[in-house]
Design a protein around this motif. Structure first.
Motif, PDB file in Angstrom:
ATOM      1  N   ARG A 156       0.865  -1.177   0.000  1.00 52.58           N
ATOM      2  CA  ARG A 156       0.000   0.000   0.000  1.00 52.58           C
ATOM      3  C   ARG A 156       0.901   1.226   0.000  1.00 52.58           C
ATOM      4  N   GLY A 157       0.971   1.910  -1.147  1.00 54.46           N
ATOM      5  CA  GLY A 157       1.885   3.033  -1.275  1.00 54.46           C
ATOM      6  C   GLY A 157       3.318   2.541  -1.254  1.00 54.46           C
ATOM      7  N   GLU A 158       4.110   3.081  -0.340  1.00 57.85           N
ATOM      8  CA  GLU A 158       5.515   2.707  -0.237  1.00 57.85           C
ATOM      9  C   GLU A 158       5.766   1.609   0.785  1.00 57.85           C
ATOM     10  N   ARG A 159       4.727   1.139   1.467  1.00 58.80           N
ATOM     11  CA  ARG A 159       4.929   0.171   2.533  1.00 58.80           C
ATOM     12  C   ARG A 159       4.156  -1.123   2.276  1.00 58.80           C
ATOM     13  N   THR A 160       4.629  -2.172   2.919  1.00 56.70           N
ATOM     14  CA  THR A 160       3.929  -3.456   2.901  1.00 56.70           C
ATOM     15  C   THR A 160       3.158  -3.601   4.203  1.00 56.70           C
ATOM     16  N   LEU A 161       1.892  -3.972   4.091  1.00 60.15           N
ATOM     17  CA  LEU A 161       1.029  -4.093   5.261  1.00 60.15           C
ATOM     18  C   LEU A 161       0.474  -5.509   5.366  1.00 60.15           C
ATOM     19  N   ARG A 162       0.200  -5.904   6.588  1.00 62.34           N
ATOM     20  CA  ARG A 162      -0.498  -7.172   6.813  1.00 62.34           C
ATOM     21  C   ARG A 162      -1.977  -6.958   6.525  1.00 62.34           C
ATOM     22  N   MET A 163      -2.510  -7.736   5.586  1.00 62.83           N
ATOM     23  CA  MET A 163      -3.904  -7.566   5.195  1.00 62.83           C
ATOM     24  C   MET A 163      -4.797  -8.695   5.705  1.00 62.83           C
ATOM     25  N   GLU A 164      -4.205  -9.824   6.061  1.00 62.97           N
ATOM     26  CA  GLU A 164      -5.010 -10.943   6.567  1.00 62.97           C
ATOM     27  C   GLU A 164      -4.179 -11.723   7.582  1.00 62.97           C
ATOM     28  N   LEU A 165      -4.828 -12.125   8.670  1.00 70.40           N
ATOM     29  CA  LEU A 165      -4.186 -12.951   9.690  1.00 70.40           C
ATOM     30  C   LEU A 165      -5.215 -13.898  10.263  1.00 70.40           C
TER      31      LEU A 165
ATOM     32  N   SER B  90       9.370  -2.829   4.395  1.00 72.98           N
ATOM     33  CA  SER B  90       8.991  -4.223   4.589  1.00 72.98           C
ATOM     34  C   SER B  90       8.030  -4.381   5.762  1.00 72.98           C
ATOM     35  N   CYS B  91       7.408  -5.571   5.821  1.00 68.86           N
ATOM     36  CA  CYS B  91       6.595  -5.970   6.963  1.00 68.86           C
ATOM     37  C   CYS B  91       7.181  -7.274   7.500  1.00 68.86           C
ATOM     38  N   GLU B  92       7.397  -7.324   8.805  1.00 72.07           N
ATOM     39  CA  GLU B  92       8.021  -8.492   9.432  1.00 72.07           C
ATOM     40  C   GLU B  92       6.997  -9.215  10.303  1.00 72.07           C
ATOM     41  N   ALA B  93       6.963 -10.532  10.188  1.00 68.24           N
ATOM     42  CA  ALA B  93       6.076 -11.354  11.005  1.00 68.24           C
ATOM     43  C   ALA B  93       6.912 -12.353  11.794  1.00 68.24           C
ATOM     44  N   VAL B  94       6.561 -12.515  13.075  1.00 72.50           N
ATOM     45  CA  VAL B  94       7.235 -13.475  13.943  1.00 72.50           C
ATOM     46  C   VAL B  94       6.206 -14.520  14.365  1.00 72.50           C
ATOM     47  N   LEU B  95       6.453 -15.771  14.010  1.00 71.11           N
ATOM     48  CA  LEU B  95       5.547 -16.856  14.360  1.00 71.11           C
ATOM     49  C   LEU B  95       5.897 -17.389  15.750  1.00 71.11           C
ATOM     50  N   ILE B  96       4.865 -17.661  16.552  1.00 72.17           N
ATOM     51  CA  ILE B  96       5.046 -18.090  17.932  1.00 72.17           C
ATOM     52  C   ILE B  96       4.254 -19.369  18.175  1.00 72.17           C
ATOM     53  N   ASN B  97       4.915 -20.357  18.761  1.00 77.67           N
ATOM     54  CA  ASN B  97       4.248 -21.561  19.228  1.00 77.67           C
ATOM     55  C   ASN B  97       4.081 -21.432  20.733  1.00 77.67           C
TER      56      ASN B  97
ATOM     57  N   GLU C 148       1.505  -8.455  -4.974  1.00 77.40           N
ATOM     58  CA  GLU C 148       2.339  -7.801  -5.983  1.00 77.40           C
ATOM     59  C   GLU C 148       3.111  -6.625  -5.398  1.00 77.40           C
ATOM     60  N   GLY C 149       4.444  -6.646  -5.580  1.00 70.93           N
ATOM     61  CA  GLY C 149       5.300  -5.554  -5.143  1.00 70.93           C
ATOM     62  C   GLY C 149       5.549  -5.484  -3.650  1.00 70.93           C
ATOM     63  N   SER C 150       5.053  -6.441  -2.884  1.00 65.22           N
ATOM     64  CA  SER C 150       5.215  -6.387  -1.431  1.00 65.22           C
ATOM     65  C   SER C 150       6.584  -6.921  -1.012  1.00 65.22           C
ATOM     66  N   HIS C 151       6.954  -6.646   0.239  1.00 62.37           N
ATOM     67  CA  HIS C 151       8.234  -7.081   0.801  1.00 62.37           C
ATOM     68  C   HIS C 151       7.963  -7.600   2.209  1.00 62.37           C
ATOM     69  N   ALA C 152       8.003  -8.920   2.389  1.00 61.50           N
ATOM     70  CA  ALA C 152       7.658  -9.533   3.662  1.00 61.50           C
ATOM     71  C   ALA C 152       8.789 -10.426   4.149  1.00 61.50           C
ATOM     72  N   VAL C 153       9.010 -10.385   5.469  1.00 60.34           N
ATOM     73  CA  VAL C 153       9.993 -11.237   6.130  1.00 60.34           C
ATOM     74  C   VAL C 153       9.264 -12.014   7.217  1.00 60.34           C
ATOM     75  N   VAL C 154       9.364 -13.334   7.178  1.00 56.44           N
ATOM     76  CA  VAL C 154       8.675 -14.185   8.159  1.00 56.44           C
ATOM     77  C   VAL C 154       9.718 -15.027   8.879  1.00 56.44           C
ATOM     78  N   THR C 155       9.684 -14.990  10.203  1.00 51.46           N
ATOM     79  CA  THR C 155      10.632 -15.747  11.011  1.00 51.46           C
ATOM     80  C   THR C 155       9.883 -16.373  12.183  1.00 51.46           C
ATOM     81  N   THR C 156      10.620 -16.964  13.122  1.00 52.20           N
ATOM     82  CA  THR C 156      10.017 -17.557  14.304  1.00 52.20           C
ATOM     83  C   THR C 156      10.612 -16.922  15.554  1.00 52.20           C
ATOM     84  N   GLN C 157       9.859 -17.011  16.645  1.00 50.72           N
ATOM     85  CA  GLN C 157      10.316 -16.404  17.893  1.00 50.72           C
ATOM     86  C   GLN C 157      11.537 -17.124  18.455  1.00 50.72           C
ATOM     87  N   ALA C 158      11.614 -18.431  18.238  1.00 47.15           N
ATOM     88  CA  ALA C 158      12.702 -19.228  18.803  1.00 47.15           C
ATOM     89  C   ALA C 158      12.865 -20.484  17.965  1.00 47.15           C
ATOM     90  N   ALA C 159      13.900 -21.246  18.292  1.00 43.44           N
ATOM     91  CA  ALA C 159      14.056 -22.555  17.666  1.00 43.44           C
ATOM     92  C   ALA C 159      12.870 -23.440  18.053  1.00 43.44           C
TER      93      ALA C 159
END
Length: 282
Positions: free
Chosen positions: A31-40, A57-64, A83-94
């Motif tokens: 959306r414009g110059e930024r990537t937003l979370r649109m669904e969760l 970018s938009c960063e998401a951290v997955l948590i168990n 289209e055109g988005s920039h997302a980084v997805v990682t986890t909170q821990a091993a």
């Protein structure tokens, strides 16, 4: 009559209804110059949080919230980058994979990136406890102009506790498609005396940890050469980097899990061009 010391696979101590079964579904849009979370969507004790970023970018951290997974648990992760988005997805821990009574622990991940999207899948390592059974599957669908960085790493036993993965099961499958065409397929299966199998020179040479890193996008040759230079400077990690079907593929093994992680952090910084999410250093 006494119960057997080890329950049969069809007679578990914990009923199937009490096993964790859920996951996270994410969709990102520009959306414009930024990537937003649109669904969760979250279910079964799995959550996602979104730290503040200071770029587009938009960063998401997955948590168990359960703190680990055991035999019979199942987690599904779905990520869509518009289209055109920039997302980084990682986890909170091993992710800890505990001993199983006979059932598999299943982790299924599906990633999709549209034209011009930049998607990074950067989970921290999965730590396999002795007696664990992990079945992990990664499915990726990319548009022709999408960019991807994806990694998966595995630690065989809790090295800090002096534990080795004497017995267990690991089945790891990758399928990557670009514009509908299969460009990368990989299957790994270790079954039974995993520690003995990993001790073989042609398999792991005694490895305590292993990782696969995949990149699809521009300037693959430059990244390959830089990665080879980094690997040449660290003799405690054995690895190789090559370009196959327009994919940069990097394989790593190490006798020490901490050395593998240290080098992997440097390689991910090289291919993403940015610092890793803060959870990697916490």
């Amino acid at each position: 009559m006494y119960a057997p010391p080890i329950p049969a696979a069809d007679d578990p101590l914990v009923p199937a209804a009490m096993r964790a079964d859920g996951g996270v579904r994410l969709r990102f849009e520009r959306r414009g110059e930024r990537t937003l979370r649109m669904e969760l969507a979250e279910s079964g004790g799995y959550r996602a949080r979104f730290p503040q970023t200071f770029d587009s970018s938009c960063e998401a951290v997955l948590i168990n919230t359960g703190g680990g997974m055991a035999g019979g648990d199942r987690m599904r992760v779905t990520v869509e980058a518009g289209e055109g988005s920039h997302a980084v997805v990682t986890t909170q821990a091993a992710e800890k994979i505990y001993r199983s009574q006979g059932f598999d622990t299943a982790i299924e991940t599906r990633l999709a990136a549209a034209e011009g999207a930049n998607l990074a899948w950067l989970p921290q390592e999965s730590i396999l406890f002795s007696g664990s059974r992990l079945r992990r599957r990664l499915e990726i669908d990319l548009a022709e102009g999408a960019r991807l960085v994806a990694c998966e790493s595995t630690v065989f036993g809790r090295s800090a506790m002096g534990e080795r993965l004497e017995r267990g099961s690991l089945r790891d499958r990758w399928r990557v498609r670009r514009a509908g065409r299969l460009v990368f397929a990989d299957d790994l299966r270790l079954e039974g005396p995993v520690d003995t199998l990993l001790a073989r020179p042609a398999i792991g040479g005694g490895a305590q940890g292993a990782a696969t890193l995949l990149m699809i996008g521009p300037e693959l040759g430059g990244h390959r050469d830089a990665i080879r230079e980094i690997l040449a400077q660290h003799d405690d990690v054995e690895g190789g980097a090559g370009i196959v079907s327009d994919c940069l593929v990097v394989r790593l093994v190490s006798l020490r899990a901490e050395a593998l992680r240290r080098v992997l952090v440097m390689l991910l910084g090289q291919v993403t061009g940015r610092a890793l999410p803060r959870t990697w250093s916490s």
